[in-house]
Scaffold this motif. Structure first.
Motif, short mmCIF file in Angstrom:
data_model
loop_
_atom_site.label_atom_id
_atom_site.label_comp_id
_atom_site.label_asym_id
_atom_site.label_seq_id
_atom_site.Cartn_x
_atom_site.Cartn_y
_atom_site.Cartn_z
N MET A 1 1.00 -1.02 0.01
CA MET A 1 0.07 -0.10 0.05
C MET A 1 0.85 1.30 -0.11
O MET A 1 1.61 1.41 0.74
N GLU A 2 0.54 2.31 -0.79
CA GLU A 2 1.10 3.46 -0.92
C GLU A 2 0.56 4.34 -0.14
O GLU A 2 -0.48 4.78 -0.24
N ARG A 3 1.37 4.79 1.19
CA ARG A 3 0.87 5.29 2.29
C ARG A 3 0.65 7.05 1.84
O ARG A 3 1.45 7.45 1.37
N LEU A 4 -0.32 7.36 2.09
CA LEU A 4 -0.80 8.79 2.16
C LEU A 4 -0.31 9.44 3.40
O LEU A 4 -0.39 8.91 4.21
N ALA A 5 -0.01 10.66 3.05
CA ALA A 5 0.66 11.68 4.32
C ALA A 5 -0.60 12.40 4.65
O ALA A 5 -1.41 12.87 3.88
N PRO A 6 -0.58 12.59 6.04
CA PRO A 6 -1.82 13.47 6.45
C PRO A 6 -1.50 15.06 6.10
O PRO A 6 -0.26 15.07 5.83
N VAL A 7 -2.39 15.89 6.22
CA VAL A 7 -2.13 17.30 5.83
C VAL A 7 -1.42 18.02 7.10
O VAL A 7 -2.16 17.94 8.39
N HIS A 8 -0.43 18.36 6.77
CA HIS A 8 0.36 19.21 7.91
C HIS A 8 0.26 20.73 7.42
O HIS A 8 0.72 21.17 6.62
N ILE A 9 -0.78 21.34 8.11
CA ILE A 9 -0.65 22.90 7.94
C ILE A 9 0.17 23.72 8.64
O ILE A 9 -0.09 23.57 9.78
N ALA A 10 0.95 24.49 8.07
CA ALA A 10 1.86 25.12 8.95
C ALA A 10 1.00 26.19 9.89
O ALA A 10 -0.04 26.81 9.38
N ALA A 11 1.48 26.48 11.06
CA ALA A 11 0.45 27.03 12.06
C ALA A 11 0.63 28.65 11.40
O ALA A 11 1.75 29.26 10.94
N GLY A 12 -0.51 29.20 11.43
CA GLY A 12 -0.58 30.71 10.76
C GLY A 12 -0.04 31.72 11.85
O GLY A 12 -0.10 31.28 13.04
N PHE A 13 0.48 32.45 11.41
CA PHE A 13 1.28 33.48 12.09
C PHE A 13 0.22 34.79 12.57
O PHE A 13 -0.42 35.20 11.54
N ALA A 14 0.06 35.04 13.80
CA ALA A 14 -0.58 36.10 14.16
C ALA A 14 -0.12 36.92 15.39
O ALA A 14 0.56 36.07 16.46
N PHE A 15 -0.52 38.03 15.50
CA PHE A 15 0.05 38.88 16.71
C PHE A 15 -0.86 40.00 16.93
O PHE A 15 -1.84 40.07 16.26
N GLU A 16 -0.78 40.61 18.06
CA GLU A 16 -1.32 41.65 18.11
C GLU A 16 -0.60 43.00 19.15
O GLU A 16 0.12 42.50 19.60
N PHE A 17 -1.14 44.16 18.99
CA PHE A 17 -0.32 45.20 19.73
C PHE A 17 -0.58 45.17 20.90
O PHE A 17 -1.93 45.07 21.17
N ARG A 18 0.20 45.38 21.77
CA ARG A 18 -0.25 45.60 23.21
C ARG A 18 -0.90 46.79 23.58
O ARG A 18 -0.43 47.88 22.97
N GLU A 19 -1.71 47.02 24.55
CA GLU A 19 -2.58 48.03 24.80
C GLU A 19 -1.61 49.16 25.14
O GLU A 19 -0.93 49.00 26.32
N PRO A 20 -1.53 50.40 24.81
CA PRO A 20 -0.68 51.65 25.16
C PRO A 20 -0.93 52.01 26.64
O PRO A 20 -2.05 51.68 27.03
N ASP A 21 0.06 52.49 27.25
CA ASP A 21 -0.36 52.96 28.73
C ASP A 21 -0.83 54.29 28.88
O ASP A 21 -1.54 54.45 29.64
N SER A 22 -0.80 55.16 27.82
CA SER A 22 -1.49 56.34 27.59
C SER A 22 -1.79 56.69 26.38
O SER A 22 -1.47 56.25 25.29
N ALA A 23 -2.54 57.87 26.22
CA ALA A 23 -3.17 58.25 24.93
C ALA A 23 -3.13 59.82 25.00
O ALA A 23 -4.29 60.34 25.17
#
Length: 435
Positions: free
Chosen positions: A73-95
């Motif tokens: 049997m020709e083994r199929l590989a599972p789907v490996h999806i690269a982890a999506g990159f995400a980030f967020e800016f930290r809340e400013p101390d003042s405005a």
């Protein structure tokens, strides 16, 4: 109209632009994962039979045949999806409000020689930057957008006037030349530790990990890093400092597609004030809500969207051509009085000019009509494909061949449509320029 995807040391070709590529890849991954799951069930069933009956003489031959089936049997590989990159800016101390006020400011560069005057790009700017504003800077190259941002960031001094910063202002400045300020012999962890010498190392590592600098990469020298990795590091250093005013000059130039999209999403949710220079129309549309036009040595509000800005550029180009034509006529000795002396000749010349313009427009209009007819055909085909793809029955095993055919057709239709839409826009612009 073609996308080539590099993954797991292999190239795969997709018809269509990036949006079509995303759709096709997701659909192919769904099919691959489905096939893998079915094969895993089959393998489990075979292994269960072998385990139960290999010791029974009456079933030994059948068990052995299943062992051979598993081996072949020709083994199929599972789907490996690269982890999506995400980030967020930290809340400013003042405005602070206003963030910054410019009064009679000249922006430019110091005198290139002792006996030469300073090079002034923008003159007598008066501007108040309010908290919460999200400003995109528009203007042709060389008009002073980057010069203005450098002055706001205090990367270079104003040549004249007053620039006042609000109390508690924390600027985050990102530009391509800043990558040169990174120290190649140091690691991402050392760069961040210099900003936060009293912070625990594990906290710094966790933060860098959120920007995909994990494990040995966090402690390795950045010298072999790609331009995109260095840009991501520079971005992480800005985020750590919790800015309340972001000044971004072409921030996406070195970023890969995942990081570019992550930056766009993070900026859309940023709670501070934003001023950005970019040729990335998607970034500008998603993150800014007002525009300032930098042109002719000054800045002024631009009342419109990016499509209006494109039209403005076309009108400016037409005006320059007309001015050049008028200047050329005067150089030839023609005066306004001479040009109106013979009305009949003028009317004849105008009629000839109208005919000339009509002849210029005719082939363009004919091609435009052909493009529109082809687009209509493709839109109909796209609607039929979308209807098929939306039907759950299309993903049944019996429809696998047709599904693959429709996936291929979807990429081809999408790619041709995108090409035709670009051609349609180009033809429209060419016709508009014939004035």
């Amino acid at each position: 109209n073609v996308t080539v995807h590099i993954e797991n040391q292999q190239l795969r070709r997709y018809g269509g632009n990036y949006s079509q590529f995303e759709t096709l890849r997701l659909q192919q991954m769904a099919l691959q994962q489905s096939a893998y799951s079915r094969q895993q069930k089959e393998i489990a069933h075979l292994e269960s039979f072998i385990t139960r009956f290999k010791a029974k003489a009456s079933k030994a031959r059948q068990a052995q045949s299943r062992v051979k089936a598993l081996e072949k049997m020709e083994r199929l590989a599972p789907v490996h999806i690269a982890a999506g990159f995400a980030f967020e800016f930290r809340e400013p101390d003042s405005a602070p409000n206003p963030m910054m006020v410019l009064e009679g400011v000249d922006c430019g560069y110091p005198a290139p020689a002792p006996d030469a005057p300073p090079v002034t790009i923008l003159h007598n700017l008066t501007l108040s930057i309010q908290t919460g504003q999200r400003i995109g800077l528009l203007g042709a190259n060389g008009q002073g957008k980057s010069t203005l941002v450098k002055t706001l960031a205090a990367s270079q001094e104003a040549l004249a006037g007053t620039l006042r910063q609000g109390k508690g202002l924390q600027i985050g400045y990102f530009a391509q030349h800043q990558l040169e300020t990174l120290r190649d012999h140091e690691s991402p962890l050392q760069h961040l530790a210099r900003l936060a010498p009293d912070t625990r190392e594990q906290e710094l590592r966790d933060f860098l990990g959120s920007f995909n600098f994990r494990g040995e990469m966090a402690t390795a020298s950045i010298e072999p890093f790609s331009g995109g990795e260095k840009a991501r590091l520079a971005l992480s250093l800005i985020v750590w400092q919790k800015p309340n005013l972001l000044l971004l000059d072409e921030p996406t130039n070195h970023l890969d597609l995942d990081t570019r999209e992550a930056l766009t999403m993070a900026l859309a949710q940023f709670e501070g004030t934003l001023i950005v220079v970019s040729h990335d129309r998607h970034l500008l549309r998603a993150t800014t809500d007002q525009f300032l036009l930098v042109a002719d040595g000054t800045i002024q509000p631009f009342d419109g969207d990016l499509d209006d800005y494109r039209d403005w550029l076309l009108k400016q180009a037409a005006a320059k051509r007309n001015a050049a034509t008028a200047a050329h006529s005067q150089e030839d000795g023609e005066t306004p009085a001479a040009s109106t002396a013979n009305r009949r000749d003028q009317r004849r010349a105008e009629a000839d000019e109208r005919q000339r313009l009509t002849q210029l427009r005719k082939p363009l209009a004919k091609e435009l009509e052909k493009v529109e007819k082809r687009m209509a055909v493709l839109q109909q085909a796209k609607a039929e494909i979308d209807t098929f793809m939306a039907d759950e029955a299309s993903y049944a095993e019996a429809n696998k061949a047709k599904l693959m055919e429709m996936l291929k057709r979807q990429g081809e239709v999408g790619g041709e449509l995108d090409t035709l839409e670009e051609r349609w826009l180009a033809l429209q612009e060419q016709i508009e320029l014939i004035v």
